[in-house]
Design an enzyme around this catalytic site. Structure first.
Site, PDB file in Angstrom:
ATOM      1  N   ARG A 198      11.666  -5.583   9.312  1.00  7.57           N
ATOM      2  CA  ARG A 198      10.967  -6.788   9.785  1.00  7.57           C
ATOM      3  C   ARG A 198      11.953  -7.915  10.115  1.00  7.57           C
ATOM      4  O   ARG A 198      12.886  -8.164   9.378  1.00  7.57           O
ATOM      5  CB  ARG A 198       9.993  -7.268   8.700  1.00  7.57           C
ATOM      6  CG  ARG A 198       9.341  -8.604   9.035  1.00  7.57           C
ATOM      7  CD  ARG A 198       8.093  -8.836   8.266  1.00  7.57           C
ATOM      8  NE  ARG A 198       8.286  -9.002   6.829  1.00  7.57           N
ATOM      9  CZ  ARG A 198       7.273  -9.152   5.976  1.00  7.57           C
ATOM     10  NH1 ARG A 198       6.038  -9.154   6.401  1.00  7.57           N
ATOM     11  NH2 ARG A 198       7.513  -9.294   4.678  1.00  7.57           N
ATOM     12  N   ARG A 250       9.279  -6.423  -5.535  1.00 10.98           N
ATOM     13  CA  ARG A 250       8.006  -6.879  -4.944  1.00 10.98           C
ATOM     14  C   ARG A 250       6.958  -5.766  -5.025  1.00 10.98           C
ATOM     15  O   ARG A 250       5.792  -6.029  -5.315  1.00 10.98           O
ATOM     16  CB  ARG A 250       8.220  -7.295  -3.481  1.00 10.98           C
ATOM     17  CG  ARG A 250       9.011  -8.583  -3.365  1.00 10.98           C
ATOM     18  CD  ARG A 250       9.401  -8.854  -1.933  1.00 10.98           C
ATOM     19  NE  ARG A 250       8.261  -9.173  -1.082  1.00 10.98           N
ATOM     20  CZ  ARG A 250       8.277  -9.067   0.243  1.00 10.98           C
ATOM     21  NH1 ARG A 250       9.361  -8.642   0.869  1.00 10.98           N
ATOM     22  NH2 ARG A 250       7.218  -9.378   0.951  1.00 10.98           N
ATOM     23  N   ARG A 276      -3.434 -12.816  -5.583  1.00  9.94           N
ATOM     24  CA  ARG A 276      -2.546 -11.668  -5.790  1.00  9.94           C
ATOM     25  C   ARG A 276      -2.639 -11.158  -7.221  1.00  9.94           C
ATOM     26  O   ARG A 276      -1.933 -10.218  -7.578  1.00  9.94           O
ATOM     27  CB  ARG A 276      -1.106 -12.097  -5.514  1.00  9.94           C
ATOM     28  CG  ARG A 276      -0.533 -11.567  -4.200  1.00  9.94           C
ATOM     29  CD  ARG A 276       0.878 -12.088  -4.114  1.00  9.94           C
ATOM     30  NE  ARG A 276       1.703 -11.432  -3.151  1.00  9.94           N
ATOM     31  CZ  ARG A 276       1.911 -11.860  -1.916  1.00  9.94           C
ATOM     32  NH1 ARG A 276       1.284 -12.919  -1.461  1.00  9.94           N
ATOM     33  NH2 ARG A 276       2.751 -11.225  -1.127  1.00  9.94           N
ATOM     34  N   ARG A 328      14.010 -12.047   6.311  1.00 12.10           N
ATOM     35  CA  ARG A 328      13.671 -12.794   5.104  1.00 12.10           C
ATOM     36  C   ARG A 328      14.521 -12.294   3.930  1.00 12.10           C
ATOM     37  O   ARG A 328      14.739 -11.103   3.803  1.00 12.10           O
ATOM     38  CB  ARG A 328      12.184 -12.587   4.763  1.00 12.10           C
ATOM     39  CG  ARG A 328      11.255 -13.500   5.516  1.00 12.10           C
ATOM     40  CD  ARG A 328       9.804 -13.124   5.387  1.00 12.10           C
ATOM     41  NE  ARG A 328       9.349 -12.817   4.024  1.00 12.10           N
ATOM     42  CZ  ARG A 328       8.065 -12.587   3.709  1.00 12.10           C
ATOM     43  NH1 ARG A 328       7.133 -12.622   4.646  1.00 12.10           N
ATOM     44  NH2 ARG A 328       7.715 -12.307   2.479  1.00 12.10           N
ATOM     45  N   LYS A 332      -0.607  -7.980   6.401  1.00  9.40           N
ATOM     46  CA  LYS A 332      -1.510  -9.123   6.196  1.00  9.40           C
ATOM     47  C   LYS A 332      -1.230 -10.251   7.193  1.00  9.40           C
ATOM     48  O   LYS A 332      -2.156 -10.787   7.802  1.00  9.40           O
ATOM     49  CB  LYS A 332      -1.354  -9.694   4.772  1.00  9.40           C
ATOM     50  CG  LYS A 332      -1.661  -8.708   3.666  1.00  9.40           C
ATOM     51  CD  LYS A 332      -1.553  -9.358   2.298  1.00  9.40           C
ATOM     52  CE  LYS A 332      -0.149  -9.750   1.876  1.00  9.40           C
ATOM     53  NZ  LYS A 332       0.768  -8.625   1.616  1.00  9.40           N
TER      54      LYS A 332
HETATM   55  P1  AMP Z   1       4.200 -13.140   1.400  1.00  5.52           P
HETATM   56  O1  AMP Z   1       4.703 -13.943   2.532  1.00  5.52           O
HETATM   57  O2  AMP Z   1       2.716 -13.147   1.277  1.00  5.52           O
HETATM   58  O3  AMP Z   1       4.792 -11.737   1.378  1.00  5.52           O
HETATM   59  O4  AMP Z   1       4.750 -13.855   0.063  1.00  5.52           O
HETATM   60  C1  AMP Z   1       6.136 -13.991  -0.177  1.00  5.52           C
HETATM   61  C2  AMP Z   1       6.379 -14.321  -1.652  1.00  5.52           C
HETATM   62  O5  AMP Z   1       5.716 -15.548  -1.989  1.00  5.52           O
HETATM   63  C3  AMP Z   1       5.827 -13.311  -2.658  1.00  5.52           C
HETATM   64  O6  AMP Z   1       6.705 -12.216  -2.855  1.00  5.52           O
HETATM   65  C4  AMP Z   1       5.698 -14.192  -3.901  1.00  5.52           C
HETATM   66  O7  AMP Z   1       6.958 -14.427  -4.498  1.00  5.52           O
HETATM   67  C5  AMP Z   1       5.227 -15.507  -3.313  1.00  5.52           C
HETATM   68  N1  AMP Z   1       3.738 -15.558  -3.250  1.00  5.52           N
HETATM   69  C6  AMP Z   1       2.966 -15.658  -2.130  1.00  5.52           C
HETATM   70  N2  AMP Z   1       1.659 -15.685  -2.451  1.00  5.52           N
HETATM   71  C7  AMP Z   1       1.607 -15.587  -3.799  1.00  5.52           C
HETATM   72  C8  AMP Z   1       0.534 -15.522  -4.731  1.00  5.52           C
HETATM   73  N3  AMP Z   1      -0.750 -15.552  -4.331  1.00  5.52           N
HETATM   74  N4  AMP Z   1       0.843 -15.408  -6.046  1.00  5.52           N
HETATM   75  C9  AMP Z   1       2.122 -15.372  -6.469  1.00  5.52           C
HETATM   76  N5  AMP Z   1       3.168 -15.407  -5.642  1.00  5.52           N
HETATM   77  C10 AMP Z   1       2.934 -15.514  -4.321  1.00  5.52           C
END
Ligand code: AMP
Length: 213
Positions: free
Chosen positions: A126, A170, A87, A159, A13
């Site tokens: 990553r 996750r 999400r 990360r 993404k």
């Molecule tokens: P990402 O960078 O999109 O992989 O997001 C990293 C982390 O942020 C996720 O594993 C969640 O803990 C949190 N997060 C990001 N977007 C959301 C969302 N829309 N709803 C809930 N948690 C989120």
């Protein structure tokens, strides 16, 4: 055109959003980036989100939705790409009401399809630049100089939530809460499914041709 990108962690993404933003000059709203920024700056929002993120859990809907509402307030009618939001189905419904308020709509909900084995490999390998956020991979896209970003020379790091033990949680959260969004967007006629395997530029070409269709 306003689009959202969704898919499992590691589906690409962030990478595809960056390419779309570069090509189409859209406004990028990444909830993961917003949370990481808030954590770095030790804001109250960051403190609320950190515990969930460190464990690989989703941040509760009301916190995420409040943050996204604020971001929409700053859009002023610009085209946008949503990356990592919604999400959950309740988030998708909340998004509809935010969009109604701003008299906007989502034109396409792009689902990046990648199988589980590849996701693990992408996530554990990553590495991200601490300074500019550019994304690398230890095997598939190694930096020219070890541990340093090709773009800005910043330090590359893994990360915390890309460590193997957190990835499992996750992926479970994805299956339970995010995968049902596919049926949701299919039902409202916005779903576009894209094969997310292969090189970033190949995936990007697939997205571009489906967006044109
Ligand atoms: P990402 O960078 O999109 O992989 O997001 C990293 C982390 O942020 C996720 O594993 C969640 O803990 C949190 N997060 C990001 N977007 C959301 C969302 N829309 N709803 C809930 N948690 C989120």
């Amino acid at each position: 055109m306003n689009i959202l990108l969704f898919g499992a962690p590691g589906a690409g993404k962030g990478t595809q959003s960056a390419l779309l933003v570069e090509r189409h000059r859209m406004h990028h709203i990444s909830t993961g980036d917003l949370f990481r920024h808030a954590i770095k700056n030790q804001t109250p929002l960051g403190k609320q989100a950190k515990g969930f993120m460190d464990k690989g859990q989703l941040v509760p809907d009301e916190i995420v939705v409040g943050m996204v509402e604020e971001e929409f307030g700053k859009l002023h009618g610009k085209q946008f790409i949503l990356d990592g939001f919604p999400r959950t189905v309740p988030q998708a419904k909340a998004l509809e009401s935010i969009l109604n308020t701003h008299k906007m709509r989502i034109d396409k909900a792009v689902f990046l399809e990648v199988d589980q084995g590849l996701l693990m490999d992408r996530l554990t390998g990553r590495r991200v630049c601490r300074k500019c956020g550019a994304v690398f991979h230890v095997a598939a896209k190694p930096p020219k100089s070890a541990g340093r970003c090709d773009e800005c020379g910043g330090e590359l790091y893994q990360r915390d939530d890309d460590k193997a033990e957190v990835i499992k949680t996750r992926l479970e959260a994805y299956e339970a809460s995010t995968a049902p969004l596919k049926a949701y967007y299919e039902e409202i006629g916005r779903l576009v499914v894209v094969d997310g395997t292969g090189e970033a530029n190949q995936v990007f070409s697939r997205i571009e041709s489906l967006l044109r269709a």
